[in-house]
Scaffold this motif. Sequence first.
Motif, PDB file in Angstrom:
ATOM      1  N   THR A 123      28.840  33.189  43.633  1.00  0.00           N
ATOM      2  CA  THR A 123      30.279  33.453  43.517  1.00  0.00           C
ATOM      3  C   THR A 123      30.548  34.956  43.465  1.00  0.00           C
ATOM      4  O   THR A 123      29.848  35.703  42.792  1.00  0.00           O
ATOM      5  N   THR A 124      31.565  35.386  44.173  1.00  0.00           N
ATOM      6  CA  THR A 124      32.029  36.769  44.076  1.00  0.00           C
ATOM      7  C   THR A 124      33.486  36.775  43.621  1.00  0.00           C
ATOM      8  O   THR A 124      34.230  35.817  43.842  1.00  0.00           O
ATOM      9  N   VAL A 125      33.861  37.850  42.950  1.00  0.00           N
ATOM     10  CA  VAL A 125      35.254  38.026  42.541  1.00  0.00           C
ATOM     11  C   VAL A 125      35.944  38.806  43.650  1.00  0.00           C
ATOM     12  O   VAL A 125      35.756  40.011  43.791  1.00  0.00           O
ATOM     13  N   LYS A 126      36.737  38.116  44.462  1.00  0.00           N
ATOM     14  CA  LYS A 126      37.365  38.736  45.620  1.00  0.00           C
ATOM     15  C   LYS A 126      38.531  39.634  45.218  1.00  0.00           C
ATOM     16  O   LYS A 126      38.816  40.624  45.881  1.00  0.00           O
ATOM     17  N   ASN A 127      39.188  39.272  44.139  1.00  0.00           N
ATOM     18  CA  ASN A 127      40.311  40.084  43.675  1.00  0.00           C
ATOM     19  C   ASN A 127      40.552  39.803  42.193  1.00  0.00           C
ATOM     20  O   ASN A 127      40.371  38.680  41.731  1.00  0.00           O
ATOM     21  N   PHE A 128      40.929  40.842  41.473  1.00  0.00           N
ATOM     22  CA  PHE A 128      41.252  40.693  40.061  1.00  0.00           C
ATOM     23  C   PHE A 128      42.418  41.607  39.740  1.00  0.00           C
ATOM     24  O   PHE A 128      42.361  42.814  39.958  1.00  0.00           O
ATOM     25  N   THR A 129      43.504  41.017  39.256  1.00  0.00           N
ATOM     26  CA  THR A 129      44.687  41.811  38.926  1.00  0.00           C
ATOM     27  C   THR A 129      45.240  41.359  37.574  1.00  0.00           C
ATOM     28  O   THR A 129      45.015  40.230  37.138  1.00  0.00           O
ATOM     29  N   ILE A 130      45.969  42.252  36.931  1.00  0.00           N
ATOM     30  CA  ILE A 130      46.639  41.943  35.677  1.00  0.00           C
ATOM     31  C   ILE A 130      48.130  42.189  35.859  1.00  0.00           C
ATOM     32  O   ILE A 130      48.539  43.225  36.399  1.00  0.00           O
ATOM     33  N   LEU A 136      49.098  38.476  31.952  1.00  0.00           N
ATOM     34  CA  LEU A 136      48.451  37.479  32.795  1.00  0.00           C
ATOM     35  C   LEU A 136      47.379  38.124  33.667  1.00  0.00           C
ATOM     36  O   LEU A 136      47.638  39.119  34.344  1.00  0.00           O
ATOM     37  N   ALA A 137      46.175  37.546  33.651  1.00  0.00           N
ATOM     38  CA  ALA A 137      45.106  37.960  34.556  1.00  0.00           C
ATOM     39  C   ALA A 137      45.015  36.946  35.687  1.00  0.00           C
ATOM     40  O   ALA A 137      45.028  35.740  35.455  1.00  0.00           O
ATOM     41  N   VAL A 138      44.943  37.457  36.911  1.00  0.00           N
ATOM     42  CA  VAL A 138      44.799  36.604  38.090  1.00  0.00           C
ATOM     43  C   VAL A 138      43.469  36.926  38.739  1.00  0.00           C
ATOM     44  O   VAL A 138      43.224  38.062  39.142  1.00  0.00           O
ATOM     45  N   VAL A 139      42.589  35.913  38.821  1.00  0.00           N
ATOM     46  CA  VAL A 139      41.266  36.123  39.402  1.00  0.00           C
ATOM     47  C   VAL A 139      41.104  35.222  40.614  1.00  0.00           C
ATOM     48  O   VAL A 139      41.422  34.032  40.574  1.00  0.00           O
ATOM     49  N   ASP A 140      40.646  35.812  41.711  1.00  0.00           N
ATOM     50  CA  ASP A 140      40.438  35.086  42.968  1.00  0.00           C
ATOM     51  C   ASP A 140      38.942  35.038  43.248  1.00  0.00           C
ATOM     52  O   ASP A 140      38.312  36.071  43.504  1.00  0.00           O
ATOM     53  N   PHE A 141      38.353  33.840  43.169  1.00  0.00           N
ATOM     54  CA  PHE A 141      36.924  33.658  43.405  1.00  0.00           C
ATOM     55  C   PHE A 141      36.651  33.281  44.864  1.00  0.00           C
ATOM     56  O   PHE A 141      37.527  32.737  45.550  1.00  0.00           O
ATOM     57  N   SER A 142      35.425  33.506  45.304  1.00  0.00           N
ATOM     58  CA  SER A 142      34.996  33.057  46.626  1.00  0.00           C
ATOM     59  C   SER A 142      34.723  31.554  46.606  1.00  0.00           C
ATOM     60  O   SER A 142      34.705  30.918  45.540  1.00  0.00           O
ATOM     61  N   LYS A 143      34.454  30.977  47.765  1.00  0.00           N
ATOM     62  CA  LYS A 143      34.292  29.521  47.866  1.00  0.00           C
ATOM     63  C   LYS A 143      33.076  28.997  47.101  1.00  0.00           C
ATOM     64  O   LYS A 143      33.032  27.819  46.739  1.00  0.00           O
ATOM     65  N   SER A 144      32.106  29.854  46.827  1.00  0.00           N
ATOM     66  CA  SER A 144      30.940  29.411  46.053  1.00  0.00           C
ATOM     67  C   SER A 144      31.313  29.013  44.635  1.00  0.00           C
ATOM     68  O   SER A 144      30.534  28.342  43.945  1.00  0.00           O
ATOM     69  N   ILE A 170      45.630  40.710  27.769  1.00  0.00           N
ATOM     70  CA  ILE A 170      45.516  39.454  28.511  1.00  0.00           C
ATOM     71  C   ILE A 170      45.626  38.278  27.549  1.00  0.00           C
ATOM     72  O   ILE A 170      44.812  38.135  26.638  1.00  0.00           O
ATOM     73  N   ASN A 171      46.635  37.453  27.748  1.00  0.00           N
ATOM     74  CA  ASN A 171      46.808  36.228  26.969  1.00  0.00           C
ATOM     75  C   ASN A 171      46.704  34.972  27.832  1.00  0.00           C
ATOM     76  O   ASN A 171      46.524  33.881  27.305  1.00  0.00           O
ATOM     77  N   LYS A 172      46.848  35.149  29.167  1.00  0.00           N
ATOM     78  CA  LYS A 172      46.874  34.006  30.076  1.00  0.00           C
ATOM     79  C   LYS A 172      46.047  34.317  31.324  1.00  0.00           C
ATOM     80  O   LYS A 172      45.858  35.479  31.684  1.00  0.00           O
ATOM     81  N   VAL A 173      45.582  33.243  31.984  1.00  0.00           N
ATOM     82  CA  VAL A 173      44.719  33.398  33.160  1.00  0.00           C
ATOM     83  C   VAL A 173      45.139  32.418  34.251  1.00  0.00           C
ATOM     84  O   VAL A 173      45.376  31.238  33.977  1.00  0.00           O
ATOM     85  N   ASP A 174      45.237  32.908  35.471  1.00  0.00           N
ATOM     86  CA  ASP A 174      45.390  32.068  36.661  1.00  0.00           C
ATOM     87  C   ASP A 174      44.109  32.158  37.475  1.00  0.00           C
ATOM     88  O   ASP A 174      43.606  33.269  37.733  1.00  0.00           O
ATOM     89  N   ILE A 175      43.572  31.007  37.895  1.00  0.00           N
ATOM     90  CA  ILE A 175      42.367  30.968  38.717  1.00  0.00           C
ATOM     91  C   ILE A 175      42.738  30.624  40.154  1.00  0.00           C
ATOM     92  O   ILE A 175      43.407  29.622  40.412  1.00  0.00           O
ATOM     93  N   TRP A 176      42.289  31.474  41.057  1.00  0.00           N
ATOM     94  CA  TRP A 176      42.473  31.274  42.493  1.00  0.00           C
ATOM     95  C   TRP A 176      41.100  31.115  43.145  1.00  0.00           C
ATOM     96  O   TRP A 176      40.073  31.490  42.568  1.00  0.00           O
ATOM     97  N   MET A 177      41.103  30.570  44.373  1.00  0.00           N
ATOM     98  CA  MET A 177      39.870  30.511  45.162  1.00  0.00           C
ATOM     99  C   MET A 177      40.212  30.717  46.625  1.00  0.00           C
ATOM    100  O   MET A 177      41.097  30.043  47.152  1.00  0.00           O
ATOM    101  N   GLU A 178      39.558  31.678  47.224  1.00  0.00           N
ATOM    102  CA  GLU A 178      39.781  32.013  48.633  1.00  0.00           C
ATOM    103  C   GLU A 178      41.262  32.239  48.937  1.00  0.00           C
ATOM    104  O   GLU A 178      41.810  31.741  49.924  1.00  0.00           O
TER     105      GLU A 178
END
Length: 353
Positions: A123-130, A136-144, A170-178
């Motif tokens: 897995t790679t972290v394709k993007n990470f923003t706050i 809110l933290a938004v993390v975008d993972f790769s397909k792995s 950071i109090n909240k998290v959104d998980i993204w993929m690809e």
Amino acid sequence: MTHYRLFRRAALAGALALPILTTGCGLFSQEASQSIDPPQNSTQNVSGNAADNGTTAAVNQKDQTQMTVYLKDHNGLLAPVTVLASLGGAEKAGQKALELMVDGGSSAKEIPEGFQAIIPKGTTVKNFTIVPDQKLAVVDFSKSFAMYTAAEERQIVEAVTWTLTGMPGINKVDIWMEGKKLAQMPVNGLPMDGPLTRSVGINLQAADGVNYSQSTPVTLYFSAVTPNNESYYVPVTRLVNRSDNKAKSAIQQLINGPLVTDPLTAVITPDVVVKSVTKKNDIITVELQDNAYQEGQQEPAEMLQAVVLALTENTTATKVQIKLNGKTNIIDTNNQSYSEPVSRPEHVNAFKS
């Protein structure tokens, strides 16, 4: 009877030499690993606050950063582990923490023995923003990221959420993929309709005899031991019968100790009684009664720190005042004074090198 109870107290203190503080030749310097706010007239600078829950911080030490990530221990439970990692000028602490949590990743050597990274290999972290105004933290993972078993799904969500929400702002998290936001986890469909918070819990369990329809979660901290015989804290979110004083329920559960099926150790002897827990502004006060306690004797640091961890985890309080048999002139086995309210430890489970 009194001598027996004092012996049990001494045995408990000896069994729980938890590495919430590391000094001397340890992995981290004494300044960075100081765990509890010093007395107000001290010149040391230690902080813990409600925004970051005090559990994760990035403290620059030369070219390295101290941060706390959640990993799977040898018992299969998630635990916070404070590690030292390199952080380049353009790197974000949150992204670096997640990269440390990738199984077999480039930072695998930073993982202490007895612990395992929880995010799927490759897995790679394709993007990470706050988003600052939403914390809110938004993390975008790769397909792995989707290459895990159904049994691992909740632990992955818990580990990512608790790691990131332990960081300042950071109090909240959104998980993204690809590039797409996930409404549910990709393998077993764990719903994620809204941002994730610590309300997801960690190492979930239910107290004996709990009525699920009338239950509330409390998070507690018990002890476990690494293969190298180093003790560390493990958080457990336990469902208990609903109460009008959740904080008091949490301390009572801490006294009750781990469930008999848990590979964990109690941090408080069962003869301690919680008399009251009250909150005023950002300070929460707990009154404990222990007939074996003699004024002036040192109380186990691990017991007092576990109380602070539990109360700051289950309330919005930023500081804890502990009273024992009506007194506040308490000294722990690290010679730390609890005469004044203390903040949550800034770093948890910082293992020696």
